[in-house]
Scaffold this active site. Structure first.
Site, short mmCIF file in Angstrom:
data_model
loop_
_atom_site.label_atom_id
_atom_site.label_comp_id
_atom_site.label_asym_id
_atom_site.label_seq_id
_atom_site.Cartn_x
_atom_site.Cartn_y
_atom_site.Cartn_z
CE1 TYR A 152 9.09 -29.70 12.30
CE2 TYR A 152 9.56 -31.52 13.77
CZ TYR A 152 9.92 -30.73 12.69
OH TYR A 152 11.10 -30.96 12.03
CG LEU A 158 7.75 -34.19 17.07
CD1 LEU A 158 7.80 -32.99 17.99
CD2 LEU A 158 8.85 -35.18 17.42
CG ASP A 159 0.27 -34.76 13.01
OD1 ASP A 159 -0.67 -35.18 13.70
OD2 ASP A 159 0.32 -34.86 11.77
CB ALA A 160 1.44 -38.52 11.92
CB VAL A 161 6.35 -38.42 15.51
CG1 VAL A 161 5.95 -39.23 16.73
CG2 VAL A 161 7.85 -38.31 15.42
#
Length: 560
Positions: free
Chosen positions: A128, A227-230
């Site tokens: 995501y 959750l990428d680079a959230v």
């Protein structure tokens, strides 16, 4: 007031919260009607994750996801319960992380039916990519073309404003200049690159659109969501713009959505930062991420094997805090990115980190750098396959395999859910041709393969790939049969010898001791008693004179 409504009121003080909340509730109800697959309600010793690209294997004229499923069913399904498919959406750069359309599958890989087919063989983890979107996306192109719908989807910033306090993960400009269709020039917030445009979550419509994407992924069968680079989602001038309170509140909101729409879906936050910041995404243990990446583990294992000494690894693991009954760590050694160095700053002295970097560079590793607030640069990640990181170019294949398996023994026995990158499973070496082709250091560990060629190498006895694949398979399968490797089983770190890394996993009525000799010398193991080595099936009597061979590891259960 519902939890979601409370969170919205905190994030958006001056907005129509009732309207936003009712739209979210309606979307949740739509998702519930479409989600038919039941989720596993907790993790256990069977949960081992494979990290891979959707186009990892190729056959002429066949969608790569179909080819991957063929490879997975034939060679990998008995090893991995879960598959993390790195972003499989249309993209323009960063090997998938500049998404053009969140709701489409890249046509070269296949379509949603191929994802559904793979989900019949394994549970699937989706990426995501919630912080940013491709500059070629409909959203950003609409903004450039002065479409009022997208007027506030991105963060415009006057370049004269002081942004020196903003945490920078890359040695690239924070703001990128773009020209709108009406001729205006705007400077837009781009944390990672000028092709990855940060979304403006201070606009509630952006949140609504991204919630729609998240629930769409659940409808398409996502059982784990990364959750990428959230950490960078919320921006406030004058702050570091990372891990801000409203970022955490949005993460909690995402967790509420998952629990409401498809309980059992696991949310994992990806924050390649120091440990205390990383585990802050556990929240109170029930309201944020189910798992966080165990980022210090890859560089610490690498450092310890290079030093032939486990003191730093032992001290770190002994004092590790943050996981609870309803949370755990997502453990890994290698990934599609490099081996991050920031997570061990404060654990390993800076001069030792820089010395490790130079040592690895001499053996062919590449390095990416980040810009510091004072204008200097520091190594941010080492780009290398984990197999080559552990070894010298002059090492024999037998030496390579020994160190590599020992490192993966640590991964597979450490408390948490283990994930193994496809290049590690395949015993891959550095891909310099890939780096030359793309101009990106990270391509060194992202090689793709014709299916017929990789199958031939894996099946050819005596090759490096065959040795790694066969031996790693064996220890994965033993791991999956031992209930003491359930992520919720307690872990105690034993201090036996500086050259050893030793842990004890315990349940109410049983325990197992795992010993790793990190050095190239024989080391006394310091155990007494009779033990079964579950890796070999051999029972042995131990006393003060027993020793471990160089890079040997033992999984020992007491025998009465």
């Amino acid at each position: 007031m519902s939890k979601i409504k409370e969170r919205l009121a905190f994030i958006y003080e001056n907005e129509d919260i009732n309207r936003i909340n009712s739209l979210i509730e309606k979307r949740i109800e739509e998702a519930k009607l479409k989600i038919s697959k039941k989720r596993k309600q907790n993790w256990d010793e069977l949960d081992v994750v494979l990290i891979t690209y959707g186009d990892q294997f190729r056959e002429e004229g066949i969608p790569t996801l179909e080819t991957f499923k063929k490879m997975f069913d034939e060679h990998l399904s008995n090893k991995f319960e879960l598959v993390h498919i790195l972003p499989f959406y249309p993209y323009t750069s960063d090997d998938g992380f500049s998404v053009v359309d969140y709701k489409k599958v890249d046509p070269a890989l296949g379509d949603w039916s191929h994802i559904e087919s793979l989900s019949n063989s394994a549970r699937i983890m989706f990426d995501y990519v919630c912080n940013h979107i491709s500059s070629k996306s409909e959203w950003f192109q609409g903004y450039l073309n002065n479409d009022p719908k997208y007027n506030d989807y991105f963060t415009e910033m006057d370049p004269s404003i002081d942004l020196s306090s903003v945490t920078r993960p890359r040695a690239l400009p924070l703001l990128s200049k773009f020209k709108l269709a009406n001729g205006e020039e705007k400077h837009i917030w781009t944390t990672f690159s000028d092709d990855q445009i940060d979304l403006n979550f201070s606009n509630p419509q952006v949140l609504l659109d991204m919630i729609d994407v998240l629930l769409f992924y659940l409808e398409q069968g996502a059982e784990y969501v990364r959750l990428d680079a959230v950490g960078y989602m919320w921006k406030e001038v004058g702050t570091s713009c990372i891990h801000l309170e409203k970022t955490h509140e949005i993460v909690k909101l995402f967790r509420d959505l998952l629990d409401e729409a498809a309980k059992g879906t696991v949310m994992i936050t990806e924050t390649n930062v120091p440990h205390l910041d990383n585990i802050s995404y556990f929240g109170n243990g029930h309201d944020e991420a189910h798992m966080v990446y165990q980022f210090p583990l890859p560089p610490l294992v690498l450092y310890s094997l290079h030093k032939g000494n486990g003191s730093a690894l032992t001290n770190w693991a002994k004092n590790l805090e943050g996981s609870g009954e309803d949370t755990t760590f997502f453990n890994f050694l290698a990934s599609h990115d490099g081996i991050g160095l920031n997570p061990i700053r404060g654990i390993i002295p800076e001069e030792e980190i820089l010395s490790l970097v130079e040592e690895l560079k001499e053996e062919g590793a590449l390095v990416n750098y980040k810009k510091n607030s004072d204008g200097t640069e520091s190594p941010y990640e080492i780009n290398v396959t984990y197999l080559d990181a552990l070894n010298k170019q002059s090492s024999s294949d037998d030496q390579r395999v020994k160190k590599f398996l020992l490192a993966h023994s640590i991964l597979l026995t450490f408390q948490g859910v283990p994930a193994i990158y496809i290049q590690s499973m395949l015993g891959s070496r550095n891909d310099y041709a890939g780096v030359e082709k793309t101009g990106m250091n990270r391509s060194i560990n992202r090689q793709k393969y014709p299916l017929v060629e990789i199958e031939k190498e894996l099946n050819e006895e005596g090759t490096l790939r065959n040795k790694v694949f066969t031996e790693l398979t064996n220890i994965i399968q033993v791991r999956k049969e031992e209930k003491l490797f359930n992520p919720n089983a307690k872990m105690e770190v034993l201090e036996l010898n500086d050259k050893l890394f030793a842990i004890k996993r315990t349940s109410e009525d049983d325990h197992i001791i795992i010993l790793h000799n990190l050095s190239n010398e024989q080391v006394l193991c310091g155990l007494n008693g009779k033990y079964l080595n579950i890796l070999t099936g051999v029972v042995e009597e131990f006393n003060e004179f027993n020793s471990l061979e160089p890079y040997q590891f033992l999984w020992l259960k007491p025998v009465n």
